[in-house]
Scaffold this active site. Structure first.
Site, PDB file in Angstrom:
ATOM      1  N   HIS A 147       0.843  -1.198   0.000  1.00 26.20           N
ATOM      2  CA  HIS A 147       0.000   0.000   0.000  1.00 26.20           C
ATOM      3  C   HIS A 147       0.884   1.256   0.000  1.00 26.20           C
ATOM      4  O   HIS A 147       0.666   2.185  -0.777  1.00 26.20           O
ATOM      5  CB  HIS A 147      -0.909  -0.027   1.238  1.00 26.20           C
ATOM      6  CG  HIS A 147      -1.747   1.197   1.428  1.00 26.20           C
ATOM      7  ND1 HIS A 147      -3.077   1.240   1.110  1.00 26.20           N
ATOM      8  CD2 HIS A 147      -1.444   2.419   1.902  1.00 26.20           C
ATOM      9  CE1 HIS A 147      -3.546   2.431   1.386  1.00 26.20           C
ATOM     10  NE2 HIS A 147      -2.579   3.169   1.869  1.00 26.20           N
ATOM     11  N   GLU A 148       1.895   1.249   0.852  1.00 17.59           N
ATOM     12  CA  GLU A 148       2.781   2.415   0.929  1.00 17.59           C
ATOM     13  C   GLU A 148       3.596   2.554  -0.358  1.00 17.59           C
ATOM     14  O   GLU A 148       3.836   3.660  -0.831  1.00 17.59           O
ATOM     15  CB  GLU A 148       3.718   2.294   2.127  1.00 17.59           C
ATOM     16  CG  GLU A 148       3.013   2.200   3.470  1.00 17.59           C
ATOM     17  CD  GLU A 148       2.010   3.304   3.694  1.00 17.59           C
ATOM     18  OE1 GLU A 148       2.137   4.379   3.078  1.00 17.59           O
ATOM     19  OE2 GLU A 148       1.057   3.099   4.463  1.00 17.59           O
ATOM     20  N   HIS A 151       1.683   4.323  -2.919  1.00 19.73           N
ATOM     21  CA  HIS A 151       1.688   5.778  -2.746  1.00 19.73           C
ATOM     22  C   HIS A 151       2.921   6.382  -3.409  1.00 19.73           C
ATOM     23  O   HIS A 151       2.868   7.456  -4.008  1.00 19.73           O
ATOM     24  CB  HIS A 151       1.691   6.142  -1.267  1.00 19.73           C
ATOM     25  CG  HIS A 151       0.319   6.131  -0.643  1.00 19.73           C
ATOM     26  ND1 HIS A 151      -0.766   6.715  -1.233  1.00 19.73           N
ATOM     27  CD2 HIS A 151      -0.130   5.620   0.526  1.00 19.73           C
ATOM     28  CE1 HIS A 151      -1.825   6.551  -0.459  1.00 19.73           C
ATOM     29  NE2 HIS A 151      -1.469   5.877   0.618  1.00 19.73           N
ATOM     30  N   GLU A 234      -6.383   6.921  -1.351  1.00 11.63           N
ATOM     31  CA  GLU A 234      -6.299   5.780  -0.434  1.00 11.63           C
ATOM     32  C   GLU A 234      -6.893   4.526  -1.088  1.00 11.63           C
ATOM     33  O   GLU A 234      -6.315   3.452  -1.029  1.00 11.63           O
ATOM     34  CB  GLU A 234      -7.043   6.073   0.865  1.00 11.63           C
ATOM     35  CG  GLU A 234      -6.336   7.025   1.806  1.00 11.63           C
ATOM     36  CD  GLU A 234      -4.951   6.553   2.199  1.00 11.63           C
ATOM     37  OE1 GLU A 234      -4.774   5.357   2.460  1.00 11.63           O
ATOM     38  OE2 GLU A 234      -4.044   7.394   2.227  1.00 11.63           O
TER      39      GLU A 234
END
Lengths: 484, 184
Positions: A147-148, A151, A234
């Site tokens: 997930h990071e 980003h 997100e």
């Protein structure tokens, strides 16, 4: 390839939201200028507003990453401190085809959470808390890291920083304007009406009223736009995470674990909160309204991930999203959905999760915090592990259990403290003095003896008769609040 | 007049040719780069195995076969040449490691060994990295092969002898075989 198109399309949508924020900043600047300095102050106001934004953006572009990492008290670690975390970051780097390896940081805190920085992709970093590492298994940790990583790949950090600075400028301007009006209302109006003719005065009044209304509305509007951008990103990062790991259940159960924690993240604040994987400031039990939140509701994120059963592609996430929300989504840009072929969901790595007691978990967190803070670990023959703080200066230490004398690697410890001091430098020292003792918190579990570790790594103990509101660490002077 | 038109056509054609040629070279280099990523991880796996066997030897006295199989499979994987051979040898090695990991479940002492745990984490991670690197390599090969086979770049590819890339497949036998059910 598909990834790049996706970023482009994602950019375009966010750019529209971003431009509307920019337009409200320009309008606000113009109106304030026109209201304060008639008749030609509009352009001056506009110019001042843009100047403030440019200065703030330049500061955050040049040193935003460093500021955020130091605000969250993250420490850079090497492969040896936590090999698994390091390996997973590298795996995700390969999966995402990122040319640079992000730096790995650990935040010495018990609350599980994580964030990524990287205004410039070659200087990106992923930071996770010690609590996250001890409470998640390999699959879950991989989901969070992916997930990071998304980003970073989607350039979310850069974008959110500039949007955040726009929001900040709008808030500052309207605050200054409204407060200035409050203090100087009487005098300025009298002064103006004596000089200008009646018609001009009326026009001026209209501009003034419009400016006031806009100064009240603009920050609200800008905030809503900012939150809309943030939530969109997100969801997209969740979708990309699934695509990278091909295992939606991992991220889902990680989100569940992170959101059900009872420990507060004491180093998070309003500025850094939107960066984390789960909003660390959300008060427990309160229903967060959809419009005024930087993060989508956690329950929905989990539900979407759990209902992905057939594949790990973007279109599968899209389908799951519409099923859960009951409406078509604009989260995934069209180019992401054009991808053909099925990406099957893989099996779990960890078949049997090792049962670990709470005590063992707490000890792991403490050990990790000590490792991050460069403690030396001495293993005694009797099986006891002795942790020596870096400022320890005696050559030998007796084992508390069996009494054997153990050698302390003084040279290593001295090198660590010297390096820390030189890294801190004069500026760092001054800052440390100004901020004074920091406050963290610990929630009591029962009435008996309890041990936990201070963020500096030292163990603190509370007795059954302990009744004060806080405890002060002997080695670093930090205060820890005792709750419950 | 006709001369000029002819010249323009030739110049434009040349530009197209150069463009397509460069695109093909770029894609081929990407395939090479992706392959080197896999190669790094495969070498890493080869280097980890002797340590793993050495650590396990002391505990797994009854599993001489499993350990020998792993060592043999590693030797074959190290000496394999060419994509087809490599794919085969590496999937055999992967299978041997998988069986070894299953057997490990029966040796709690080994599973508690700190050294072994660290090796196991490195091995798991390397397997994952191989998987992810393989995926991105196969993606690149697909792009390259599509370009070679599609008009008009197939003409340029034929002229300069660009050869289609080979996919790196690892057979997952367990995943493809239908499980046998025995009620006897």
């Amino acid at each position: 390839m598909a990834m790049w198109e996706l970023i482009k399309a994602n950019k375009r949508k966010s750019v529209i939201l971003f431009l509307s924020m920019g337009a409200s900043l320009i309008l606000l600047g113009y109106l304030i200028g026109a209201a304060f300095f008639p008749p030609s102050g509009g352009m001056t106001g506009l110019f001042v507003a843009l100047c403030i934004w440019v200065v703030l953006s330049l500061i955050s572009y040049s040193s935003g990453d460093a500021i955020i990492l130091s605000l969250s008290k993250a420490k850079e670690v090497s492969h040896d401190v936590h090999p698994q975390l390091f390996n997973i970051v590298e795996e995700m780097k390969i999966a995402a085809n990122l040319p640079y390896m992000p730096k790995v940081y650990i935040i010495p805190e018990r609350a599980p959470n994580a964030f990524a920085t990287g205004i410039k992709p070659e200087k990106s970093a992923i930071a996770v808390t010690a609590g996250l590492l001890s409470s998640l298994n390999r699959d879950e940790l991989q989901g969070v890291v992916a997930h990071e990583m998304s980003h970073i790949v989607n350039r979310d950090v850069l974008f959110m920083t500039f949007a955040g600075m726009l929001l900040g400028t709008i808030v500052i301007l309207s605050q200054v304007f409204l407060r200035g009006l409050w203090y100087s209302s009487g005098s300025s109006r009298r002064y103006r009406s004596s000089r200008s003719s009646k018609g001009q005065g009326q026009a001026q009044l209209v501009i003034m009223v419009v400016a006031i209304v806009f100064a009240i509305l603009a920050p609200i509007l800008a905030r809503l736009l900012y939150f809309a951008i943030s939530r969109k990103r997100e969801y997209l990062a969740d979708a990309s995470s699934v695509r990278l790991t091909r295992y939606p259940a991992g991220l889902a159960s990680a989100l569940k674990k992170i959101s059900s924690t009872s420990v507060d993240l004491s180093s998070a604040n309003k500025v850094t909160a939107p960066m984390y994987i789960i909003n660390p400031l959300k008060p427990k039990g309160r229903r967060v309204s959809n419009l005024s939140s930087t993060h989508p509701p956690i329950k929905e994120r989990i539900k979407i991930l759990r209902s992905m059963m057939h594949g790990a592609n973007y279109s599968d996430y899209q389908k799951a999203f519409s099923r859960v929300k009951g409406k078509p989504s604009g989260i995934i840009p069209a180019s992401g959905l054009r991808e053909t072929g099925v990406i099957p969901i893989r099996k779990a790595y960890v078949e049997k999760e090792a049962k670990r007691g709470k005590k063992k978990g707490m000890r792991d967190v403490g050990d990790l915090m000590r490792a991050v803070n460069k403690y030396a670990f001495l293993a005694c023959v009797c099986g006891l592990k002795i942790k020596v703080p870096p400022n320890f200066r005696k050559p030998r230490i007796p084992c508390p259990r069996c009494g054997r004398q153990l050698e302390v690697p003084l040279a290593e410890l001295a090198a660590v403290t010297a390096a820390a001091e030189s890294a801190m430098g004069e500026k760092g020292k001054k800052e440390a003095e100004q901020t004074g003792p920091e406050v963290s918190s610990y929630i009591r579990k029962g009435k008996g003896w309890e041990t936990f570790s201070c963020p500096c790594g030292r163990s603190l103990q509370i007795s059954p008769s302990f009744s004060a509101s806080h405890i002060v660490c002997n080695s670093c002077g930090r205060k820890t609040e005792i709750k419950g | 007049m006709w001369k000029w038109i002819l010249l323009a056509v030739i110049v434009i054609g040349a530009f197209f040719l150069v463009g397509i040629y460069n695109a093909l070279v770029r894609l081929r280099n990407r395939v090479k780069n992706a392959w080197s990523q896999i190669d790094v991880q495969l070498k890493r796996r080869h280097n980890l195995i002797p340590n793993l066997v050495e650590t396990a030897k002391g505990y797994m006295t009854h599993e001489r076969d499993t350990l020998e199989n792993i060592t043999k499979a590693r030797g074959q994987a190290v000496s394999a040449e060419g994509m087809a051979d490599k794919s085969k040898a590496e999937s055999a090695l992967g299978g041997a490691i998988g069986r070894f990991m299953l057997v490990v479940e029966n040796y709690p002492d080994l599973k508690a060994n700190q050294n072994f745990l660290a090796l196991q984490e490195e091995l798991t991670s390397t397997e994952n990295k191989i998987g992810f690197a393989r995926q991105s390599y196969n993606d690149q090969v697909l792009f390259f092969n599509n370009k070679i086979q599609m008009f008009p770049s197939n003409i340029v590819a034929g002229m300069f002898n660009f050869k289609a890339g080979e996919f790196f497949e690892i057979e997952e036998k367990e995943a493809r075989e239908v499980p046998k059910v025995d009620f006897s």
